[in-house]
Design an enzyme around this catalytic site. Structure first.
Site: not given
Ligand code: BG6
Length: 280
Positions: A85, A154, A254
């Site tokens: 990403r 995501h 997701e």
């Molecule tokens: C989600 C996780 O997929 O992503 C969470 O389950 C996490 O635990 C969230 O906080 C955001 O992650 P990031 O790395 O984008 O801040």
């Protein structure tokens, strides 16, 4: 119509506009950060505090978590959710039909990716923008050894308000609760009135996000796991690129291969994770 655009700071993205919808995809992370059918509300939530800056994942849209989901299992100095990403992808192909446009992005292993992950791979991401949205991420193992991946599309869905939504399709599914580190079973629909961070397993049917004015159906292939995440008040206040009330207007559902749904890919074999997202 497809064009390459730049923000004033040089951050590059591909803009797609066809007879039914518009979309925007950053070259960094092949990150889809906008999709809307003409005359309708945007599908994806994007934080007003997101920097759109090289090296930082956009907070919102559809970050690609790859080749691991969450923290790396044995080395927590490696980036959470992998590196796909935050690196630049190549924009390789476009196909235009009357009512849909397909754009394809490619990420190949390089000296840069090998500092985080030692394998040779090709990652192909095809986004189909029409009256529905299809996201298809194919991992090809171009190494001489097998490797295993966990991953996620995501997706941050934009919602009217967190108190208005419920999620159907996960009744009776086991899930791993990342907040309590326990295994649980879902009873009924999901509603959210606190922090939620769960990996549902054995999910093989479509999931439906019901909001006030619309419903969104997510149909996954090559995936048996779905992550449902909302940071709620306190985590939202501590997270990068989030605003205090962000948790009220977003919900992540997701499409994943996470935890027990890890996939092993043999040399010269592929695995495809696909999400078909329909608006009703
Ligand atoms: C989600 C996780 O997929 O992503 C969470 O389950 C996490 O635990 C969230 O906080 C955001 O992650 P990031 O790395 O984008 O801040």
């Amino acid at each position: 119509m497809i064009s390459l655009q730049h923000l004033p700071n040089g951050f590059a993205y591909v803009e797609v506009r066809n007879s039914v919808a518009t979309a925007k995809i950053a070259l960094q992370g092949a990150h889809l950060f906008h999709y809307a059918r003409h005359g309708e509300e945007a599908l994806l939530w994007v934080s007003g505090a997101s920097a759109f800056k090289e090296g930082e994942a956009i907070r919102g849209g559809v970050p690609l978590c790859w080749p691991w989901f969450g923290m790396h299992l044995s080395d927590d100095s490696l980036p959470q959710h992998g590196f796909a990403r935050t690196v630049l992808w190549e924009f390789v192909e476009t196909t235009e039909e009357e009512e849909a446009t397909e754009v394809t992005f490619l990420l190949k292993s390089s000296a840069t990716t090998q500092q985080w992950w030692p394998y040779h791979f090709e990652l192909l991401y095809r986004i189909r923008i029409g009256s529905e949205l299809t996201l298809e991420l194919t991992t090809r193992n171009s190494d001489e050894s097998a490797f295993s991946i966990t991953q996620a599309l995501h997706t941050y869905f934009k919602i009217s308000h967190i108190s208005n939504i419920h999620v159907k399709g996960l009744h009776n599914k086991p899930y791993y609760d990342a907040l309590t580190h326990t295994k649980q079973i879902q009873h009924g629909d999901i509603t959210v009135n606190e922090e939620v961070d769960r990996v549902y397993q054995e999910v093989r049917e479509p999931i439906v996000l019901i909001d006030k004015q619309r419903s969104i159906t997510i149909d996954n292939e090559g995936s048996d796991s779905v992550v449902v995440w909302n940071p709620w008040v306190e985590k939202c206040a501590r997270m990068s690129a989030m605003e205090a009330t962000s948790y009220e207007t977003m919900l992540c559902i997701e499409s994943a291969n996470a935890f027990d749904d890890e996939r092993i890919i043999e040399p010269h074999q592929t695995h495809t994770l696909r999400a078909r997202i329909q608006l009703g």
